[in-house]
Design an enzyme around this catalytic site. Structure first.
Site, PDB file in Angstrom:
ATOM      1  N   LEU A 105      -9.073  10.665  24.258  1.00 41.69           N
ATOM      2  CA  LEU A 105      -8.312  10.994  23.052  1.00 41.69           C
ATOM      3  C   LEU A 105      -8.643  12.398  22.544  1.00 41.69           C
ATOM      4  CD1 LEU A 105      -6.403  10.086  20.735  1.00 41.69           C
ATOM      5  CD2 LEU A 105      -8.414   9.119  19.594  1.00 41.69           C
ATOM      6  N   GLN A 130     -48.496   2.569  -1.149  1.00 43.33           N
ATOM      7  CA  GLN A 130     -47.265   2.110  -1.785  1.00 43.33           C
ATOM      8  C   GLN A 130     -46.056   2.921  -1.339  1.00 43.33           C
ATOM      9  OE1 GLN A 130     -46.272   2.751  -6.101  1.00 43.33           O
ATOM     10  NE2 GLN A 130     -46.553   0.522  -6.195  1.00 43.33           N
ATOM     11  N   GLU A 143     -15.441   8.539  17.562  1.00 48.64           N
ATOM     12  CA  GLU A 143     -14.514   7.513  17.055  1.00 48.64           C
ATOM     13  C   GLU A 143     -14.208   7.722  15.574  1.00 48.64           C
ATOM     14  OE1 GLU A 143     -14.956   3.463  18.377  1.00 48.64           O
ATOM     15  OE2 GLU A 143     -16.142   4.104  20.105  1.00 48.64           O
ATOM     16  N   GLY A 144     -14.165   8.982  15.193  1.00 48.74           N
ATOM     17  CA  GLY A 144     -13.875   9.338  13.805  1.00 48.74           C
ATOM     18  C   GLY A 144     -15.146   9.682  13.070  1.00 48.74           C
TER      19      GLY A 144
END
Length: 378
Positions: free
Chosen positions: A117, A269, A354-355
């Site tokens: 594409l 933490q 794919e975008g």
């Protein structure tokens, strides 16, 4: 519902896939050459019965396969996905002759498929394709132009190619063709990319195609492309989730064992909160992927929006999680061959192909405003 928790059979299947990926697929992947099609790996996917499931299962099963394989062997995941992406248009829109010739070979791993594409001047704007399909006789065309960043090129056995058959028609003037690799005038070259899977460029020099090569209908190829992407975009998110989970699990193990500042790294933490954030985002991404897949399987009209959301959020999350994992591991994660070094190279591309992420945001906004307009019109 599976969108929130997997059924026991699904969870067991995912565990089995992870084990298969680690024990049978990863050794084959290690023997492959980066940037080249690994045919023994693809053949093993066929022997394991995974390739046929690309065309007999739904979107949720596809996502579970891709996440599970990605967790233990990204190369196997990508090989599976590329077979599906390249051959799904044949499965969904092919003629009986096209299906009978190619799909058995795709599912047993003896024929390599590719989805062609993208172009050098139209990477994200799929409707702006310039590969020209010029009429040649009554039912034929000649393809002239280039495709770029095509996975499995130039080693694939056939390509699903999108070309412009009507000038000035935008998305309505694109046709999908099934083009065998040996077709006269078709040449290609590999591209040296950051990610390790095969990507190349294709050149079409008056490549002949006929009505027998059309997938779907002339000038309706954009629907073929978008239908394929609506199925595979959530599963790109699943690929990303698999990588994020692998990075998270490696980080949990490392921080629990690593001595630092008079205790374990996990006692700090700031470290514990970072790991908690990584887990939070990974699980949220997984839920969005599953929800999008279930939307596709149920035939919901909101598939484009959910698919875009899932692909966007999951790939951005995986980038964050893998980067955080590298930071918490320190310099050892940058050693060539380390799991995180591998994931760091793999995780960047899904935010583009794919975008790209920006395209997904555009799709989401377009669908939201369309929904608003529909509500106001009632």
């Amino acid at each position: 519902m599976p969108a929130f928790s997997l059924e026991p059979a699904q969870a067991a299947w995912c565990a089995e896939l992870r084990a298969l990926a680690a024990e049978r697929l990863h050794p084959l992947a290690e023997k492959g050459e980066p940037g080249r099609v690994n045919r023994p790996l693809v053949a093993e996917l066929g022997r394991l019965g995974l390739l046929p499931r690309l065309f007999t299962s739904g979107a949720l099963d596809l996502c579970l396969m891709r996440e599970s394989l990605a967790y233990a062997c990204t190369e196997a995941e990508t090989a599976l996905a590329l077979q599906g992406l390249g051959a799904h248009p044949v499965h969904a829109h092919g003629t009986p002759a096209q299906r009978q010739h190619w799909l058995p070979r795709v599912t047993d791993g003896t024929a390599i498929a590719a989805f062609a594409l993208s172009e050098p001047g139209a990477g994200s704007d799929a409707a702006a394709l310039s590969l020209a399909a010029e009429r040649d006789g009554r039912d034929g065309w000649r393809l002239t132009g280039e495709k770029c960043w095509i996975s499995n090129a130039p080693e694939a056995d056939f390509y699903t190619v999108f070309a412009r058959t009507t000038e000035g028609a935008g998305a309505r003037g694109v046709t999908a063709f099934l083009v065998p690799a040996e077709r006269a005038g078709l040449t290609g070259a590999a591209l040296d990319m950051l990610s390790p899977h095969p990507i190349g460029a294709l050149r079409f020099d008056a490549v002949p195609v006929t009505a027998d090569d059309v997938l779907g209908e002339p000038d309706r190829g954009f629907r073929v492309a978008m239908g394929t992407l609506n199925l595979f975009r959530p599963s790109v998110g699943a690929f990303a989730v698999g990588m994020a989970q692998a990075a998270l699990d490696a980080t949990l193990a490392h921080t629990a064992r690593r001595d630092a500042f008079g205790g374990k790294l996990s006692d700090l933490q700031t470290v514990a909160h970072q790991v908690a954030e990584m887990a939070l985002r990974t699980e949220a991404a997984r839920l969005m992927v599953h929800a999008a897949a279930m939307s596709y399987d149920s035939g919901s009209p909101d598939v484009p929006k959910r698919a875009a959301m899932a692909k966007l959020f999951a790939t951005e999350t995986a980038q964050y999680v893998v980067d955080a994992a590298v930071q918490l591991h320190g310099a050892r994660a940058l050693h060539r061959g380390h799991l995180l070094e591998h994931l760091y190279r793999e995780v960047r591309a899904p935010r583009i192909y794919e975008g790209a992420s920006e395209v997904q945001r555009g799709i989401i906004a377009r669908e939201l405003y369309a929904e608003l307009a529909e509500l106001e019109a009632r």
